[in-house]
Design a protein around this motif. Structure first.
Motif, PDB file in Angstrom:
ATOM      1  N   LEU A  98       0.820  -1.216   0.000  1.00  0.00           N
ATOM      2  CA  LEU A  98       0.000   0.000   0.000  1.00  0.00           C
ATOM      3  C   LEU A  98       0.855   1.268   0.000  1.00  0.00           C
ATOM      4  N   LYS A  99       2.149   1.121   0.240  1.00  0.00           N
ATOM      5  CA  LYS A  99       3.026   2.294   0.235  1.00  0.00           C
ATOM      6  C   LYS A  99       3.108   2.934  -1.147  1.00  0.00           C
ATOM      7  N   TYR A 100       2.663   2.214  -2.163  1.00  0.00           N
ATOM      8  CA  TYR A 100       2.689   2.771  -3.518  1.00  0.00           C
ATOM      9  C   TYR A 100       1.524   3.720  -3.777  1.00  0.00           C
ATOM     10  N   ILE A 101       0.591   3.800  -2.841  1.00  0.00           N
ATOM     11  CA  ILE A 101      -0.421   4.854  -2.881  1.00  0.00           C
ATOM     12  C   ILE A 101       0.317   6.151  -2.568  1.00  0.00           C
ATOM     13  N   PRO A 102       0.048   7.217  -3.277  1.00  0.00           N
ATOM     14  CA  PRO A 102       0.772   8.476  -3.017  1.00  0.00           C
ATOM     15  C   PRO A 102       0.728   8.865  -1.532  1.00  0.00           C
ATOM     16  N   VAL A 103       1.871   9.327  -1.041  1.00  0.00           N
ATOM     17  CA  VAL A 103       2.013   9.619   0.380  1.00  0.00           C
ATOM     18  C   VAL A 103       1.005  10.674   0.856  1.00  0.00           C
ATOM     19  N   PHE A 104       0.644  11.634   0.016  1.00  0.00           N
ATOM     20  CA  PHE A 104      -0.303  12.658   0.469  1.00  0.00           C
ATOM     21  C   PHE A 104      -1.673  12.046   0.737  1.00  0.00           C
ATOM     22  N   ILE A 105      -2.032  10.997   0.029  1.00  0.00           N
ATOM     23  CA  ILE A 105      -3.312  10.308   0.277  1.00  0.00           C
ATOM     24  C   ILE A 105      -3.193   9.453   1.540  1.00  0.00           C
ATOM     25  N   ARG A 106      -2.109   8.677   1.647  1.00  0.00           N
ATOM     26  CA  ARG A 106      -1.892   7.818   2.817  1.00  0.00           C
ATOM     27  C   ARG A 106      -1.863   8.641   4.099  1.00  0.00           C
ATOM     28  N   ASP A 107      -1.093   9.727   4.078  1.00  0.00           N
ATOM     29  CA  ASP A 107      -0.952  10.524   5.294  1.00  0.00           C
ATOM     30  C   ASP A 107      -2.191  11.354   5.598  1.00  0.00           C
ATOM     31  N   PHE A 108      -2.984  11.685   4.599  1.00  0.00           N
ATOM     32  CA  PHE A 108      -4.255  12.359   4.856  1.00  0.00           C
ATOM     33  C   PHE A 108      -5.138  11.446   5.706  1.00  0.00           C
ATOM     34  N   ILE A 109      -5.238  10.177   5.310  1.00  0.00           N
ATOM     35  CA  ILE A 109      -6.044   9.206   6.063  1.00  0.00           C
ATOM     36  C   ILE A 109      -5.423   8.972   7.438  1.00  0.00           C
ATOM     37  N   LYS A 111      -3.552  10.972   9.228  1.00  0.00           N
ATOM     38  CA  LYS A 111      -3.736  12.143  10.091  1.00  0.00           C
ATOM     39  C   LYS A 111      -5.169  12.249  10.611  1.00  0.00           C
ATOM     40  N   LYS A 112      -6.147  11.883   9.795  1.00  0.00           N
ATOM     41  CA  LYS A 112      -7.550  11.919  10.238  1.00  0.00           C
ATOM     42  C   LYS A 112      -7.768  10.948  11.398  1.00  0.00           C
ATOM     43  N   LYS A 115      -5.705  12.193  14.541  1.00  0.00           N
ATOM     44  CA  LYS A 115      -6.311  13.368  15.183  1.00  0.00           C
ATOM     45  C   LYS A 115      -7.505  12.973  16.064  1.00  0.00           C
ATOM     46  N   ASN A 116      -8.197  11.913  15.673  1.00  0.00           N
ATOM     47  CA  ASN A 116      -9.403  11.487  16.384  1.00  0.00           C
ATOM     48  C   ASN A 116      -9.207  10.195  17.177  1.00  0.00           C
ATOM     49  N   ARG A 117      -7.959   9.786  17.390  1.00  0.00           N
ATOM     50  CA  ARG A 117      -7.689   8.490  18.007  1.00  0.00           C
ATOM     51  C   ARG A 117      -8.239   8.363  19.420  1.00  0.00           C
ATOM     52  N   TYR A 118      -8.188   9.418  20.209  1.00  0.00           N
ATOM     53  CA  TYR A 118      -8.717   9.329  21.572  1.00  0.00           C
ATOM     54  C   TYR A 118     -10.229   9.196  21.552  1.00  0.00           C
ATOM     55  N   ALA A 119     -10.890   9.952  20.695  1.00  0.00           N
ATOM     56  CA  ALA A 119     -12.351   9.882  20.604  1.00  0.00           C
ATOM     57  C   ALA A 119     -12.808   8.526  20.060  1.00  0.00           C
ATOM     58  N   LEU A 120     -12.064   7.999  19.085  1.00  0.00           N
ATOM     59  CA  LEU A 120     -12.454   6.731  18.453  1.00  0.00           C
ATOM     60  C   LEU A 120     -12.087   5.511  19.295  1.00  0.00           C
ATOM     61  N   PHE A 121     -10.912   5.541  19.938  1.00  0.00           N
ATOM     62  CA  PHE A 121     -10.405   4.343  20.596  1.00  0.00           C
ATOM     63  C   PHE A 121     -10.200   4.510  22.099  1.00  0.00           C
ATOM     64  N   GLY A 122     -10.237   5.738  22.601  1.00  0.00           N
ATOM     65  CA  GLY A 122     -10.057   5.989  24.023  1.00  0.00           C
ATOM     66  C   GLY A 122      -8.594   6.192  24.390  1.00  0.00           C
ATOM     67  N   LYS A 123      -8.398   6.522  25.666  1.00  0.00           N
ATOM     68  CA  LYS A 123      -7.033   6.710  26.154  1.00  0.00           C
ATOM     69  C   LYS A 123      -6.957   6.320  27.616  1.00  0.00           C
ATOM     70  N   HIS A 124      -5.751   6.023  28.046  1.00  0.00           N
ATOM     71  CA  HIS A 124      -5.464   5.668  29.437  1.00  0.00           C
ATOM     72  C   HIS A 124      -5.110   6.932  30.207  1.00  0.00           C
ATOM     73  N   SER A 125      -5.163   6.842  31.512  1.00  0.00           N
ATOM     74  CA  SER A 125      -4.724   7.966  32.336  1.00  0.00           C
ATOM     75  C   SER A 125      -3.216   7.918  32.557  1.00  0.00           C
ATOM     76  N   GLN A 126      -2.600   6.771  32.245  1.00  0.00           N
ATOM     77  CA  GLN A 126      -1.146   6.638  32.365  1.00  0.00           C
ATOM     78  C   GLN A 126      -0.632   5.768  31.232  1.00  0.00           C
ATOM     79  N   CYS A 127       0.677   5.774  31.046  1.00  0.00           N
ATOM     80  CA  CYS A 127       1.298   5.004  29.968  1.00  0.00           C
ATOM     81  C   CYS A 127       1.164   3.499  30.213  1.00  0.00           C
ATOM     82  N   LEU A 128       1.254   2.757  29.129  1.00  0.00           N
ATOM     83  CA  LEU A 128       1.219   1.299  29.170  1.00  0.00           C
ATOM     84  C   LEU A 128       2.277   0.765  30.119  1.00  0.00           C
ATOM     85  N   LEU A 129       1.869  -0.136  30.999  1.00  0.00           N
ATOM     86  CA  LEU A 129       2.807  -0.816  31.882  1.00  0.00           C
ATOM     87  C   LEU A 129       2.956  -2.243  31.367  1.00  0.00           C
TER      88      LEU A 129
END
Length: 139
Positions: A98-109, A111-112, A115-129
């Motif tokens: 899939l790296k042969y897809i132009p980088v501006f398209i890959r990185d657009f997806i 970055k989206k 940017k929304n990773r906490y809302a979509l997947f959640g987050k911890h209050s501390q780092c992984l132990l």
């Protein structure tokens, strides 16, 4: 593991957001598929993560990216994902086509999602132990 002792440090270091569920799941995904132990890991928030980011002049948290440092070469965003999949080998290397897809398209997806990773997947209050069986994979 001492980051200044190159004999002990893996040649492939993944820097990830330690409080992100998606990032943690990705690290555990890599560990499970890396029987050769090619990768070491550190959270961007750790002292080692901060040191490596300063050394390589990157900001994983600000740029919302996973980082792979492989033999001194820095890969970010989709390039990091594809480099990791190539190093994992086996069927995972086909994902890197899939790296042969132009980088501006890959990185657009990328970055989206990042940017929304906490809302979509959640987050911890501390780092992984890490558990005892994978603790030596973290620097």
């Amino acid at each position: 593991m001492d980051i200044n002792d190159n004999s002990q440090v893996a040649k492939n270091i993944v820097i990830f957001d330690g409080i992100c569920h998606l990032c943690e799941s990705s690290v555990l995904f890599i560990i499970k598929r890396d029987p050769q132990r090619l990768f070491s890991f550190c959270s961007a928030q750790s002292a080692t993560g901060v040191y490596l980011q300063q050394r390589y002049q990157i900001d994983a948290l600000k740029n919302e990216t996973v980082v792979l440092i492989s033999n001194g070469v820095v890969f970010e965003r989709s390039n990091a994902i594809f480099a990791i999949s190539e190093l994992l080998g086996g069927k995972w290397r086909y994902f890197s086509l899939l790296k042969y897809i132009p980088v501006f398209i890959r990185d657009f997806i990328y970055k989206k999602i990042a940017k929304n990773r906490y809302a979509l997947f959640g987050k911890h209050s501390q780092c992984l132990l890490p558990t005892a069986d994978i603790n030596d994979r973290f620097i």
